[in-house]
Design a protein around this motif. Structure first.
Motif, PDB file in Angstrom:
ATOM      1  N   ILE A  70       0.928  -1.164  -0.039  1.00  0.00           N
ATOM      2  CA  ILE A  70       0.093   0.030  -0.010  1.00  0.00           C
ATOM      3  C   ILE A  70       0.902   1.150  -0.037  1.00  0.00           C
ATOM      4  O   ILE A  70       0.353   2.364  -0.012  1.00  0.00           O
ATOM      5  CB  ILE A  70      -1.077  -0.060   1.139  1.00  0.00           C
ATOM      6  CG1 ILE A  70      -0.262   0.077   2.598  1.00  0.00           C
ATOM      7  CG2 ILE A  70      -2.107  -0.978   1.059  1.00  0.00           C
ATOM      8  CD1 ILE A  70      -1.070   0.293   3.754  1.00  0.00           C
ATOM      9  N   GLY A  71       2.115   1.075   0.206  1.00  0.00           N
ATOM     10  CA  GLY A  71       3.124   2.312   0.209  1.00  0.00           C
ATOM     11  C   GLY A  71       2.720   3.388   1.083  1.00  0.00           C
ATOM     12  O   GLY A  71       2.453   2.960   2.316  1.00  0.00           O
ATOM     13  N   ASP A  72       2.446   4.667   0.487  1.00  0.00           N
ATOM     14  CA  ASP A  72       2.313   5.608   1.714  1.00  0.00           C
ATOM     15  C   ASP A  72       0.867   5.789   1.785  1.00  0.00           C
ATOM     16  O   ASP A  72       0.281   6.816   2.493  1.00  0.00           O
ATOM     17  CB  ASP A  72       2.979   6.888   1.023  1.00  0.00           C
ATOM     18  CG  ASP A  72       4.474   6.942   1.246  1.00  0.00           C
ATOM     19  OD1 ASP A  72       5.038   6.318   2.075  1.00  0.00           O
ATOM     20  OD2 ASP A  72       4.859   7.529   0.202  1.00  0.00           O
ATOM     21  N   TRP A  73      -0.110   4.990   1.433  1.00  0.00           N
ATOM     22  CA  TRP A  73      -1.578   4.921   1.850  1.00  0.00           C
ATOM     23  C   TRP A  73      -1.829   4.621   3.137  1.00  0.00           C
ATOM     24  O   TRP A  73      -0.968   3.868   3.639  1.00  0.00           O
ATOM     25  CB  TRP A  73      -2.191   4.273   0.658  1.00  0.00           C
ATOM     26  CG  TRP A  73      -2.310   4.786  -0.806  1.00  0.00           C
ATOM     27  CD1 TRP A  73      -1.287   4.604  -1.522  1.00  0.00           C
ATOM     28  CD2 TRP A  73      -3.490   5.158  -1.625  1.00  0.00           C
ATOM     29  NE1 TRP A  73      -1.728   5.210  -2.720  1.00  0.00           N
ATOM     30  CE2 TRP A  73      -2.908   5.492  -2.705  1.00  0.00           C
ATOM     31  CE3 TRP A  73      -4.705   5.263  -1.115  1.00  0.00           C
ATOM     32  CZ2 TRP A  73      -3.803   6.193  -3.738  1.00  0.00           C
ATOM     33  CZ3 TRP A  73      -5.577   5.844  -2.357  1.00  0.00           C
ATOM     34  CH2 TRP A  73      -5.154   6.183  -3.561  1.00  0.00           C
ATOM     35  N   THR A  74      -2.988   5.046   3.697  1.00  0.00           N
ATOM     36  CA  THR A  74      -3.251   4.977   4.878  1.00  0.00           C
ATOM     37  C   THR A  74      -4.651   4.176   5.209  1.00  0.00           C
ATOM     38  O   THR A  74      -5.635   4.563   4.218  1.00  0.00           O
ATOM     39  CB  THR A  74      -3.492   6.025   5.818  1.00  0.00           C
ATOM     40  OG1 THR A  74      -2.152   6.750   5.719  1.00  0.00           O
ATOM     41  CG2 THR A  74      -3.577   5.815   7.277  1.00  0.00           C
ATOM     42  N   ILE A  75      -5.044   3.159   5.923  1.00  0.00           N
ATOM     43  CA  ILE A  75      -6.152   2.364   6.101  1.00  0.00           C
ATOM     44  C   ILE A  75      -6.662   3.011   7.230  1.00  0.00           C
ATOM     45  O   ILE A  75      -5.940   2.762   8.496  1.00  0.00           O
ATOM     46  CB  ILE A  75      -5.935   0.935   5.972  1.00  0.00           C
ATOM     47  CG1 ILE A  75      -5.433   0.479   4.539  1.00  0.00           C
ATOM     48  CG2 ILE A  75      -7.247   0.165   6.433  1.00  0.00           C
ATOM     49  CD1 ILE A  75      -5.024  -0.857   4.490  1.00  0.00           C
ATOM     50  N   VAL A  76      -7.980   3.114   7.474  1.00  0.00           N
ATOM     51  CA  VAL A  76      -8.450   3.636   8.534  1.00  0.00           C
ATOM     52  C   VAL A  76      -9.858   2.834   8.746  1.00  0.00           C
ATOM     53  O   VAL A  76     -10.768   2.993   7.821  1.00  0.00           O
ATOM     54  CB  VAL A  76      -9.060   5.084   8.605  1.00  0.00           C
ATOM     55  CG1 VAL A  76      -9.803   5.592   9.895  1.00  0.00           C
ATOM     56  CG2 VAL A  76      -7.700   6.042   8.441  1.00  0.00           C
ATOM     57  N   ASN A  77     -10.035   2.112   9.626  1.00  0.00           N
ATOM     58  CA  ASN A  77     -11.097   1.419   9.977  1.00  0.00           C
ATOM     59  C   ASN A  77     -12.102   2.092  10.987  1.00  0.00           C
ATOM     60  O   ASN A  77     -11.689   2.163  11.931  1.00  0.00           O
ATOM     61  CB  ASN A  77     -10.889  -0.155  10.362  1.00  0.00           C
ATOM     62  CG  ASN A  77     -10.194  -0.975   9.401  1.00  0.00           C
ATOM     63  OD1 ASN A  77     -10.809  -1.045   8.294  1.00  0.00           O
ATOM     64  ND2 ASN A  77      -8.976  -1.517   9.672  1.00  0.00           N
ATOM     65  N   THR A  78     -13.108   2.114  10.550  1.00  0.00           N
ATOM     66  CA  THR A  78     -14.145   3.001  11.492  1.00  0.00           C
ATOM     67  C   THR A  78     -15.139   2.284  12.315  1.00  0.00           C
ATOM     68  O   THR A  78     -15.800   2.713  13.327  1.00  0.00           O
ATOM     69  CB  THR A  78     -14.988   4.280  10.813  1.00  0.00           C
ATOM     70  OG1 THR A  78     -15.616   3.495   9.655  1.00  0.00           O
ATOM     71  CG2 THR A  78     -13.861   5.226  10.205  1.00  0.00           C
ATOM     72  N   ASP A  79     -15.389   1.240  11.703  1.00  0.00           N
ATOM     73  CA  ASP A  79     -16.476   0.206  12.298  1.00  0.00           C
ATOM     74  C   ASP A  79     -16.428  -1.274  11.800  1.00  0.00           C
ATOM     75  O   ASP A  79     -16.986  -1.251  10.639  1.00  0.00           O
ATOM     76  CB  ASP A  79     -17.858   0.862  12.143  1.00  0.00           C
ATOM     77  CG  ASP A  79     -18.950   0.057  13.107  1.00  0.00           C
ATOM     78  OD1 ASP A  79     -18.689  -0.578  14.080  1.00  0.00           O
ATOM     79  OD2 ASP A  79     -20.261   0.394  12.725  1.00  0.00           O
ATOM     80  N   PRO A  80     -15.931  -2.081  12.847  1.00  0.00           N
ATOM     81  CA  PRO A  80     -15.425  -1.868  13.795  1.00  0.00           C
ATOM     82  C   PRO A  80     -13.953  -1.530  13.768  1.00  0.00           C
ATOM     83  O   PRO A  80     -13.101  -1.619  12.589  1.00  0.00           O
ATOM     84  CB  PRO A  80     -15.280  -3.169  14.551  1.00  0.00           C
ATOM     85  CG  PRO A  80     -15.412  -4.218  13.368  1.00  0.00           C
ATOM     86  CD  PRO A  80     -16.036  -3.596  11.970  1.00  0.00           C
ATOM     87  N   ASP A  81     -13.452  -0.692  14.522  1.00  0.00           N
ATOM     88  CA  ASP A  81     -11.947  -0.215  14.496  1.00  0.00           C
ATOM     89  C   ASP A  81     -10.872  -1.250  14.794  1.00  0.00           C
ATOM     90  O   ASP A  81      -9.599  -0.983  14.615  1.00  0.00           O
ATOM     91  CB  ASP A  81     -11.810   1.094  15.382  1.00  0.00           C
ATOM     92  CG  ASP A  81     -11.990   0.717  16.727  1.00  0.00           C
ATOM     93  OD1 ASP A  81     -12.199  -0.255  17.123  1.00  0.00           O
ATOM     94  OD2 ASP A  81     -12.134   1.948  17.567  1.00  0.00           O
ATOM     95  N   SER A  82     -11.347  -2.223  15.258  1.00  0.00           N
ATOM     96  CA  SER A  82     -10.184  -3.228  15.748  1.00  0.00           C
ATOM     97  C   SER A  82      -9.945  -4.275  14.879  1.00  0.00           C
ATOM     98  O   SER A  82      -9.172  -5.204  15.052  1.00  0.00           O
ATOM     99  CB  SER A  82     -10.859  -3.900  17.231  1.00  0.00           C
ATOM    100  OG  SER A  82     -12.305  -4.449  17.032  1.00  0.00           O
ATOM    101  N   VAL A  83     -10.620  -4.464  13.788  1.00  0.00           N
ATOM    102  CA  VAL A  83     -10.688  -5.714  12.909  1.00  0.00           C
ATOM    103  C   VAL A  83     -10.233  -5.101  11.460  1.00  0.00           C
ATOM    104  O   VAL A  83     -11.324  -4.138  10.869  1.00  0.00           O
ATOM    105  CB  VAL A  83     -11.860  -6.851  12.678  1.00  0.00           C
ATOM    106  CG1 VAL A  83     -11.480  -7.659  11.856  1.00  0.00           C
ATOM    107  CG2 VAL A  83     -12.147  -7.109  13.983  1.00  0.00           C
ATOM    108  N   PRO A  84      -9.100  -5.432  10.966  1.00  0.00           N
ATOM    109  CA  PRO A  84      -8.971  -4.685   9.456  1.00  0.00           C
ATOM    110  C   PRO A  84      -9.774  -5.467   8.592  1.00  0.00           C
ATOM    111  O   PRO A  84      -9.827  -6.744   8.582  1.00  0.00           O
ATOM    112  CB  PRO A  84      -7.440  -5.378   9.422  1.00  0.00           C
ATOM    113  CG  PRO A  84      -7.201  -6.062  10.178  1.00  0.00           C
ATOM    114  CD  PRO A  84      -7.974  -6.186  11.426  1.00  0.00           C
ATOM    115  N   ILE A  85     -10.365  -4.678   7.760  1.00  0.00           N
ATOM    116  CA  ILE A  85     -11.414  -4.935   6.577  1.00  0.00           C
ATOM    117  C   ILE A  85     -10.721  -4.760   5.381  1.00  0.00           C
ATOM    118  O   ILE A  85     -10.719  -5.635   4.255  1.00  0.00           O
ATOM    119  CB  ILE A  85     -12.498  -4.480   6.760  1.00  0.00           C
ATOM    120  CG1 ILE A  85     -13.296  -4.426   8.070  1.00  0.00           C
ATOM    121  CG2 ILE A  85     -13.562  -5.042   5.601  1.00  0.00           C
ATOM    122  CD1 ILE A  85     -14.316  -3.702   8.468  1.00  0.00           C
TER     123      ILE A  85
END
Length: 649
Positions: A49-64
């Motif tokens: 993903i390089g310099d991209w950022t992943i933000v999980n908002t719901d739920p924030d504890s499990v990467p989707i």
């Protein structure tokens, strides 16, 4: 019948739209063909993903959101609605909102709804747009697969990091009622708002929320629009039926509309031509539509060609072609999307709204019934003609019938008078009720179970409109007739017991608009799929089953048409083995035509006999395969009948 007034649509003749390039075969696009000299930003997710950022908002504890290189998106979720992802650089990695990953990570099994709603974003690194030239058009493009689930659940936002200008949604998914849950592969093209040109700190935010399925995207870039880039969308009007009997072709008008869009930087004057050619490439109809000044990033839609012409009257196959023209056509950035074609045939006696490209319609799991149908308009140009529906052919697929499971299939025919109360919905009733708009004319049924099933799965089925094997007369008071196929699940049916009717690959939505704009009749709602909130009338993509309606025409202005009873026309023995006899009693000497048709609608034998009154004709069965047949007769004084025959040697 009412027709929608098209002036409101035509008032939007040019309007800014969120543009989409649908890539029918994305493999022809290479990475180099996507990039232009003034490409500002490009990301193909090569290696991660390089310099991209992943933000999980719901739920924030499990990467989707996940980065992956497995292009078969349905490989580990056993779902064939996900195709192979074919972005130009998919093999080196792409971003995937993977709902199944959530289920795997929390180690639970979710089979039935309701499903938990998941939300997450992927945010680009900071993009410096200060070097972009003011007053030039720039676009965001990316490859995408996004099943919509009938909600707008994905979007791409462009924003200034310092909030100096308001953020903007530059792309969002859209409801696709005709094909829910089906992943559409596309190359998205969306305009970058002018207010972001010149800013030195801008970000792209890919947002997704879903209660199932997901979203994959790749090859994200920002570049200037090419000077000239025109496109003819696949939303085009085609001939009224895929197959139309020649007796009705002269009275069936062809009206055409098409959607074109300007993806380039220049305002253009365009010409759109329609040509109908026969199997020998001889042109039987042509017309040209002029567009004056289609501006950049706009769509011109729902404009009707000046001339309306009847369908060709000669039996055979025809090809219709739309093609865009302009003075500088050689400068077009992508010349591959300037034409669209469709096919239709003029037949001897068959109406059809399908074609040979089959696609199943999901239905009927968990005890659900299913209905689908087509409507066929009857011009009635030749006054006094009598129309008979002789037999109906359609394709079905069933699976999972166990033990005492069973299901019932009903085939119904209807006559349609007109939309008498102008509400664009049918009013059901008896033929004796003059206010009834949609009247049931006939019904034929058969059972699917594990013990008496004689119909092979995944096969074409031919039935007569009436269970006694007779044809159905369509009275002249009806402007159209309809055919409906219903499936009713048995009491013991479980999830594994499924039934489907094959659907066509052609689109009839353009025909709907052509009917509206010229004031021709059409029906908004005809047959409703129970519990699915879907109305079908033969124009929706993927909802109309393949139904071939074999008809015959009798000139009843001079001949009184009568249906023969069983004591006047019959076949014996039934089932037959080495031969069978056709018994007839016409009451007077007549000339008669006999026809034997197999279960898939093919004529096995046809022969004429003159001067017949009563008697029997013996037919050997040599060369005939076991199975269901239909024996038809029609006399020159208007007597007609069809009888079923089983052959079991």
């Amino acid at each position: 019948m009412s027709s929608l007034v098209c002036s409101a649509l035509q008032a939007q003749h040019e309007r800014p739209v969120q543009e989409k390039h649908y890539a029918k075969d994305p493999s022809f696009l290479s990475e180099s063909s996507l990039l232009t000299a003034d490409t500002l930003f490009y990301e193909d997710f090569d290696g991660g993903i390089g310099d991209w950022t992943i933000v999980n908002t719901d739920p924030d504890s499990v990467p989707i959101w996940t980065w992956q290189t497995e292009t078969d998106l349905g490989a580990d979720i056993v779902d064939d609605r996900w195709p192979i992802f074919e972005s130009p650089t998919a093999d080196n990695g792409f971003m995937f909102f993977k709902y199944q990953k959530y289920i795997e990570d929390i180690n639970i099994g979710i089979v039935h709804p309701p499903y938990p709603e998941l939300k997450g974003s992927v945010i680009s690194p900071i993009i410096d747009m200060s070097s972009l030239v003011p007053n030039r058009k720039y676009a965001l493009r990316f490859f995408s697969i996004n099943p919509t689930l009938n909600i707008i659940n994905s979007n791409v936002v462009i924003r200034a990091v310092d909030n100096s200008v308001p953020e903007a949604v530059v792309w969002s998914s859209f409801p696709d009622v005709s094909r829910p849950n089906v992943a559409a592969q596309e190359l998205v093209l969306s305009s970058v708002p002018d207010r972001f040109v010149g800013l030195d700190s801008v970000q792209l935010v890919f947002n997704h929320s879903a209660d199932f399925y997901g979203w994959a995207f790749d090859d994200v870039f920002i570049a200037g629009y090419p000077d000239i880039d025109i496109q003819l969308n696949d939303f085009i009007a085609i001939a009224p039926n895929y197959a139309t009997p020649t007796a009705f072709a002269p009275g069936t008008p062809m009206s055409f509309v098409a959607n074109i869009q300007n993806n380039g930087a220049e305002t253009l004057d365009l010409k759109l031509a329609i040509t109908i050619a026969d199997s020998n490439s001889a042109v039987v109809y042509t017309d040209t539509l002029l567009y004056e000044g289609i501006r950049t990033d706009s769509l011109a839609e729902n404009t009707t060609f000046p001339m309306t012409t009847p369908l060709p009257s000669a039996i055979g196959a025809y090809t219709g072609t739309y093609e865009l023209f302009m003075d500088r056509i050689d400068e077009d950035f992508d010349p591959t999307n300037n034409a669209q074609s469709f096919n239709f045939i003029i037949t001897e006696n068959t109406f059809s709204k399908g074609n040979t490209a089959l696609r199943t319609i999901d239905c009927c799991a968990d005890d659900q019934d299913f209905s689908s149908g087509n409507i066929y308009y009857v011009p009635r140009e030749a006054t006094g003609d009598s129309l008979f529906i002789d037999n109906i052919t359609f394709a079905i697929n069933y699976s999972g019938f166990n033990d005492d499971d069973e299901g019932r299939v009903e085939v119904k025919t209807y006559g349609f008078r007109e939309d008498l109360n102008q509400d664009t919905a049918p009013t059901y009733g008896d033929i004796t009720d003059p206010t009834a708009e949609l009247v049931e004319l006939s019904i034929s049924s058969f059972t699917i179970d594990t013990t008496s099933l004689s119909l092979p799965s995944d096969a074409f089925i031919t039935v007569t409109p009436n269970e006694d094997g007779t044809s159905q007369h369509v009275p002249s008071e009806f402007s159209a007739f309809a055919v409906q196929v219903d499936y009713f699940a048995g009491n013991d049916t479980g999830l594994e017991n499924e039934f489907a009717i094959y659907g066509p690959s052609l689109t009839y939505a353009g025909t709907e608009l052509a009917s509206d704009s010229t004031g021709n009749s059409r029906l908004n709602h005809l047959l409703v799929v129970p519990s699915r909130s879907i109305d079908t009338y033969g124009f929706f993509v993927g909802l109309s089953p393949i139904i071939d309606v074999n008809t015959s025409i009798v000139r009843s202005s001079s001949v009184e048409t009568t249906m023969l009873q069983n004591d006047q026309f019959d076949v014996r023995p039934n089932p037959a083995t080495t031969q069978f006899a056709i018994d007839f009693d016409f009451g007077t000497a007549v000339n008669a035509q006999f026809e034997i048709i197999n279960a898939v609608g093919q004529t096995v034998s046809v022969f004429n006999r003159d001067g017949l009154s009563s008697g029997a004709i013996t037919i050997p069965t040599q060369g005939m395969k076991n199975g269901l047949y239909y024996v038809k007769v029609r006399t020159d004084d208007g007597q007609t009948a069809t009888r079923k025959l089983m052959l079991n040697r």
